[in-house]
Design a protein around this motif. Structure first.
Motif, mmCIF file in Angstrom:
data_model
loop_
_atom_site.group_PDB
_atom_site.id
_atom_site.type_symbol
_atom_site.label_atom_id
_atom_site.label_comp_id
_atom_site.label_asym_id
_atom_site.label_seq_id
_atom_site.Cartn_x
_atom_site.Cartn_y
_atom_site.Cartn_z
ATOM 1 N N UNK A 8 123.119 25.707 124.531
ATOM 2 C CA UNK A 8 122.028 25.349 123.685
ATOM 3 C C UNK A 8 121.144 24.334 124.407
ATOM 4 N N UNK A 9 121.664 23.735 125.337
ATOM 5 C CA UNK A 9 120.752 22.629 126.186
ATOM 6 C C UNK A 9 120.695 21.449 125.245
ATOM 7 N N UNK A 10 121.813 21.328 124.419
ATOM 8 C CA UNK A 10 121.763 20.166 123.564
ATOM 9 C C UNK A 10 123.365 19.384 123.813
ATOM 10 N N UNK A 11 123.121 18.163 123.803
ATOM 11 C CA UNK A 11 124.336 17.330 123.658
ATOM 12 C C UNK A 11 124.663 16.479 122.580
ATOM 13 N N UNK A 12 126.025 16.444 122.135
ATOM 14 C CA UNK A 12 126.304 15.884 120.803
ATOM 15 C C UNK A 12 126.492 14.585 121.278
ATOM 16 N N UNK A 13 126.114 13.460 120.684
ATOM 17 C CA UNK A 13 126.425 11.898 120.986
ATOM 18 C C UNK A 13 126.845 11.243 119.804
ATOM 19 N N UNK B 154 122.957 2.051 125.387
ATOM 20 C CA UNK B 154 123.519 2.930 126.096
ATOM 21 C C UNK B 154 122.985 4.400 125.538
ATOM 22 N N UNK B 155 122.758 4.382 124.431
ATOM 23 C CA UNK B 155 122.062 5.671 124.077
ATOM 24 C C UNK B 155 120.703 6.075 124.652
ATOM 25 N N UNK B 156 119.934 4.949 124.828
ATOM 26 C CA UNK B 156 118.606 5.164 125.647
ATOM 27 C C UNK B 156 118.963 5.441 127.121
ATOM 28 N N UNK B 157 119.951 5.145 127.601
ATOM 29 C CA UNK B 157 120.314 5.571 129.151
ATOM 30 C C UNK B 157 120.485 7.025 128.876
ATOM 31 N N UNK B 158 121.408 7.380 128.086
ATOM 32 C CA UNK B 158 121.844 8.934 127.790
ATOM 33 C C UNK B 158 120.651 9.806 127.391
ATOM 34 N N UNK B 159 119.676 9.455 126.788
ATOM 35 C CA UNK B 159 118.620 10.057 126.536
ATOM 36 C C UNK B 159 117.686 10.180 127.736
ATOM 37 N N UNK C 248 117.413 18.334 128.456
ATOM 38 C CA UNK C 248 118.317 18.512 127.453
ATOM 39 C C UNK C 248 118.060 17.941 125.958
ATOM 40 N N UNK C 249 118.397 18.330 124.836
ATOM 41 C CA UNK C 249 118.181 17.490 123.671
ATOM 42 C C UNK C 249 119.567 16.899 123.290
ATOM 43 N N UNK C 250 119.398 15.930 122.059
ATOM 44 C CA UNK C 250 120.604 15.178 121.840
ATOM 45 C C UNK C 250 120.560 15.367 120.219
#
Length: 349
Positions: A59-64, A77-82, A90-92
């Motif tokens: 899906x090229x999508x990561x669940x956070x 932290x979320x900004x770093x992941x994104x 990848x999308x989130x």
């Protein structure tokens, strides 16, 4: 709408080459890749995520999963992941775990089982046995920030060592009357971070042979307001007053600085203050802190997930997250009050 055939004709390659060049999967010569990218850019072509998903099974999508959205640490932290995931296309999908137990259960029982994500990152959430089992049953890569969360891959900060480093800095400056602003038991939830930071403080004091004074501990709620109230109690009550404060978060440390200012206590001449986190306000307040690099934590979690998706394991990503002492202007060597200059302390804000 521009199609893949038009991109292939303009680039002078096959549609299969276009697909490989834009998806990053499969071998394509560098010259062909550049021609395809230039053609796609000129035509305004964007790869269909649905078509890509059908072709690749991804899906090229990561669940956070995060416990809070309105607190600086988690948003950083979320900004770093994104940032790291977006660099790789990848999308989130964001899942905010609230205090509502039914909603939390619904996230693990329903949302994550819809198979709309390729992997999951859990940020500072202590997963129970059922939640861990649900994640393992998905058969997807899972990275946890916080830990330990065996049998899941975990990136951890040693909170005892972080607090010990902060306290040892104060001790090295000659302070012995050191207060600790920590957290009440009600706030000591996932991974017992406040308790571990208090234990690190106590270990540093014990190693230095300094007895603990129960009057020099004040609970707060990891906010500026909470730190302000706690410091007002420590500095305003009758009896001995600390010469230094170790706050278990930067926000509480900032609150302590503001309380000291309101009480006429000069920082750092009368009172040294150190925190933990690396908060963006730290530079403004010249706060000495132990930086745990939250933005980089997010990037590392994303890199670990991507490595697992590519190689089947998060090898090469250190499980221990770094931290470091950042000495600024809120800590100083302990001196007798009569030796202080007439002017000093923090500037007014």
């Amino acid at each position: 709408m521009t199609g893949i055939d038009e991109v292939a004709r303009l680039a002078g390659v096959s549609t299969a080459t276009v697909s490989r060049a834009l998806s990053g999967r499969g071998h394509v010569s560098e010259s062909a890749r550049l021609r395809v990218q230039e053609a796609a850019s000129a035509l305004g072509y964007v790869v269909s995520s649905r078509a890509s998903s059908l072709a690749s099974g991804r899906t090229r999508n990561i669940g956070v999963i995060v416990p809070f959205l309105d607190r600086w640490f988690f948003s950083t932290v979320l900004s770093g992941i994104s940032a790291a995931l977006m660099r790789e296309g990848y999308d989130i999908t964001l899942y905010n775990i609230t205090a509502d137990e039914d909603m939390r259960r619904h996230v693990f029982d329903t949302f994550l089982r819809r198979q709309r994500v390729d992997a999951v990152i859990a940020v500072s959430i202590e997963l129970d046995d059922d939640e861990t089992r649900h994640l393992l049953d998905l058969g997807l890569p899972v990275i946890v920030i916080g830990g330990p969360s065996s049998p899941l891959d975990t990136l951890t900060v040693d909170d005892m060592a972080v607090a010990q480093l902060a306290t040892e800095h104060l001790i090295a400056l000659g302070h012995r009357d050191i207060a600790h602003i920590g957290a009440s038991p009600a706030f000591d939830l996932d991974f017992h971070i406040p308790t571990n930071r208090r234990r690190g403080f106590e270990r540093a004091m014990a190693n230095a042979g300094i007895p603990l004074d129960p009057a020099f501990f004040e609970p707060a709620d990891f906010t500026v307001e909470g730190g302000y109230r706690a410091a007002k109690q420590l500095l305003g009550r009758p009896g001995p007053r600390p010469t230094a404060v170790f706050a278990a978060s930067d926000e509480m440390a900032v609150g302590a600085i503001l309380a000291a200012r309101d009480l006429g206590v000069a920082v750092p001449e009368d009172l040294s203050v150190v925190g933990i986190d690396g908060h963006e306000l730290g530079e403004f307040f010249r706060l000495t802190t132990v930086d745990q690099f939250p933005f980089r934590q997010g990037e590392r979690a994303a890199e670990a997930v991507l490595a697992t998706l590519t190689d089947g394991e998060a090898g090469g990503i250190p499980a221990a997250l770094p931290f470091g002492l950042n000495v600024r202007g809120t800590t100083a060597r302990r001196v007798q009050r009569e030796n202080l200059p007439a002017q000093g302390g923090m500037p007014p804000y």
